[in-house]
Design an enzyme around this catalytic site. Structure first.
Site, short mmCIF file in Angstrom:
data_model
loop_
_atom_site.label_atom_id
_atom_site.label_comp_id
_atom_site.label_asym_id
_atom_site.label_seq_id
_atom_site.Cartn_x
_atom_site.Cartn_y
_atom_site.Cartn_z
N ARG A 23 -9.61 0.88 8.96
CA ARG A 23 -9.16 -0.49 9.44
C ARG A 23 -10.14 -1.32 10.14
O ARG A 23 -9.83 -2.71 10.60
CB ARG A 23 -7.99 -0.28 10.24
N LYS A 62 0.68 -1.13 -0.15
CA LYS A 62 0.00 0.02 0.16
C LYS A 62 0.85 1.35 0.01
O LYS A 62 0.39 2.08 -0.86
CB LYS A 62 -0.80 -0.08 1.16
N ARG A 82 11.78 -1.46 10.95
CA ARG A 82 10.52 -0.85 11.67
C ARG A 82 10.59 -1.77 13.08
O ARG A 82 10.63 -2.89 12.96
CB ARG A 82 9.21 -0.90 11.07
N ARG A 117 11.67 -5.77 5.29
CA ARG A 117 12.06 -4.46 4.89
C ARG A 117 12.75 -3.65 5.54
O ARG A 117 13.22 -3.93 6.97
CB ARG A 117 10.46 -3.84 5.21
N ARG A 128 -0.02 -8.56 13.61
CA ARG A 128 -0.59 -7.57 12.46
C ARG A 128 -1.59 -8.14 11.50
O ARG A 128 -2.63 -7.79 11.32
CB ARG A 128 0.48 -6.71 12.00
P1 AP5 Z 1 4.82 -1.63 1.76
O1 AP5 Z 1 4.65 -0.83 0.61
O2 AP5 Z 1 5.83 -0.67 3.06
O3 AP5 Z 1 3.73 -2.15 2.29
P2 AP5 Z 1 2.34 -1.72 3.12
O4 AP5 Z 1 1.12 -2.39 2.45
O5 AP5 Z 1 2.27 -0.03 3.06
O6 AP5 Z 1 2.83 -2.31 4.47
P3 AP5 Z 1 2.85 -1.62 5.89
O7 AP5 Z 1 3.42 -2.66 6.82
O8 AP5 Z 1 3.24 -0.21 5.91
O9 AP5 Z 1 1.32 -1.62 6.20
P4 AP5 Z 1 0.66 -1.84 7.71
O10 AP5 Z 1 -0.97 -1.55 7.14
O11 AP5 Z 1 0.86 -2.88 8.41
O12 AP5 Z 1 1.21 -0.68 8.29
P5 AP5 Z 1 0.83 0.94 8.90
O13 AP5 Z 1 2.04 1.74 8.63
O14 AP5 Z 1 -0.54 1.30 8.08
O15 AP5 Z 1 5.83 -2.87 1.34
C1 AP5 Z 1 6.17 -3.73 2.48
C2 AP5 Z 1 7.54 -4.30 1.92
O16 AP5 Z 1 7.31 -5.17 0.62
C3 AP5 Z 1 8.65 -3.39 1.61
O17 AP5 Z 1 9.90 -3.63 2.02
C4 AP5 Z 1 8.83 -3.26 0.18
O18 AP5 Z 1 9.91 -2.81 -0.46
C5 AP5 Z 1 8.46 -4.53 -0.52
N1 AP5 Z 1 7.51 -4.65 -1.50
C6 AP5 Z 1 6.28 -3.75 -2.05
N2 AP5 Z 1 5.86 -4.08 -3.18
C7 AP5 Z 1 6.54 -5.10 -3.54
C8 AP5 Z 1 6.48 -6.08 -4.69
N3 AP5 Z 1 5.58 -5.80 -5.55
N4 AP5 Z 1 7.27 -7.17 -4.73
C9 AP5 Z 1 8.26 -7.21 -3.75
N5 AP5 Z 1 8.45 -6.47 -2.41
C10 AP5 Z 1 7.55 -5.50 -2.49
O19 AP5 Z 1 0.39 0.82 10.40
C11 AP5 Z 1 1.10 0.39 11.27
C12 AP5 Z 1 0.46 0.51 12.54
O20 AP5 Z 1 0.09 1.74 12.87
C13 AP5 Z 1 -0.74 -0.60 12.61
O21 AP5 Z 1 -0.17 -1.66 13.05
C14 AP5 Z 1 -1.37 0.23 13.77
O22 AP5 Z 1 -0.76 -0.06 15.15
C15 AP5 Z 1 -1.33 1.62 13.64
N6 AP5 Z 1 -2.42 2.00 12.56
C16 AP5 Z 1 -2.17 2.69 11.25
N7 AP5 Z 1 -3.43 2.96 10.77
C17 AP5 Z 1 -4.26 2.80 11.77
C18 AP5 Z 1 -5.59 2.74 11.79
N8 AP5 Z 1 -6.32 3.32 10.83
N9 AP5 Z 1 -6.25 2.60 12.90
C19 AP5 Z 1 -5.49 2.10 13.92
N10 AP5 Z 1 -4.42 1.86 13.98
C20 AP5 Z 1 -3.63 2.21 12.96
#
Ligand code: AP5
Length: 208
Positions: free
Chosen positions: A87, A16, A154, A121, A165
């Site tokens: 979420r 994402k 991270r 990552r 997660r």
């Molecule tokens: P990346 O693009 O970073 O993936 P992502 O889907 O953005 O993953 P995140 O871990 O950032 O999502 P998340 O939803 O768990 O975390 P968030 O920060 O929102 O890609 C991941 C890896 O894969 C990278 O190394 C990349 O290089 C690689 N990659 C990408 N595309 C690829 C491909 N095509 N092929 C191969 N490799 C690839 O949330 C973190 C925390 O914040 C949550 O756990 C929660 O505690 C809190 N939080 C955030 N939003 C909320 C909410 N709305 N409500 C409550 N708590 C929240």
């Protein structure tokens, strides 16, 4: 340029963040990401404690904290790509009262690959650039191509927290995916292949 309002849904590690940045650059959209906003304010004291207490355990931060972030970001945005929100169903209902959406895109990636992507990552603590130890390596190991800072893992990308997660995602966020599917709004895109492949598929949805 159209002011698209795009929601990107998908499990942790689906890409994402990677794809949202590309969409924001390509279509000149605001990138609204609750994850990045919370990481920038991890130690902020709220009546529920700090975001860090939830994030480092892989749990959701309480809705009032994230809803406030989203409202403020939406106020300043014409077109946007929303990443990491909603979420759970309460957040989805809140969002529907705040804005309409043009596209709801779900990135589909098998669970085993999600774990590999997240535990491999590496992120730049200075400029926020993302890498992967295998799939997206920087020119010099452990050093950011963009700004030269040392890359870090991270806090929530350890295998144990990643598994939690994913559990939280299945319990809270899969019903959100079903909600948009039932509304007929969901477009499913395979998140497998290279980031370029995935971006081509998303562009196809947005432009056709
Ligand atoms: P990346 O693009 O970073 O993936 P992502 O889907 O953005 O993953 P995140 O871990 O950032 O999502 P998340 O939803 O768990 O975390 P968030 O920060 O929102 O890609 C991941 C890896 O894969 C990278 O190394 C990349 O290089 C690689 N990659 C990408 N595309 C690829 C491909 N095509 N092929 C191969 N490799 C690839 O949330 C973190 C925390 O914040 C949550 O756990 C929660 O505690 C809190 N939080 C955030 N939003 C909320 C909410 N709305 N409500 C409550 N708590 C929240």
């Amino acid at each position: 340029m159209a002011d698209y309002r795009i929601l990107l849904l998908g499990p942790p590690g689906a890409g994402k963040g990677t794809q949202s940045k590309r969409l924001a650059d390509e279509y000149d959209l605001d990138h609204i990401t609750t994850g990045d906003a919370l990481r920038e304010n991890k130690e902020m004291e709220t009546e529920y404690g700090t975001p860090a207490e939830y994030m480092d355990a892989g749990e959701l931060v309480p809705d009032p904290v994230v809803n406030e972030i989203v409202v403020a970001a939406l106020e300043d945005a014409d077109g946007f790509v929303l990443d990491g929100y909603p979420r759970n169903l309460d957040q989805a209902e809140f969002l529907s009262e705040e804005t309409d959406l043009d596209y709801v895109v779900f990135l589909d990636v098998p669970e085993d690959e999600l774990v590999d992507r997240l535990t491999g990552r590496r992120v730049c603590p200075e400029c926020g650039a993302n890498y992967h130890v295998e799939f997206d390596q920087p020119a010099e190991e452990g050093v950011c191509d963009e700004c030269g800072a040392d890359l870090v893992q991270r806090d929530d990308d350890t295998e144990e927290t990643v598994r939690e997660r994913l559990r939280v995602y299945r319990e809270n966020t899969e019903p959100v995916v079903e909600h948009y599917r039932d509304e007929g709004a969901l477009v499913e895109v395979s998140g497998e292949g290279t980031p370029d492949d995935v971006f081509d598929r998303i562009q196809d949805v947005v432009e056709n």
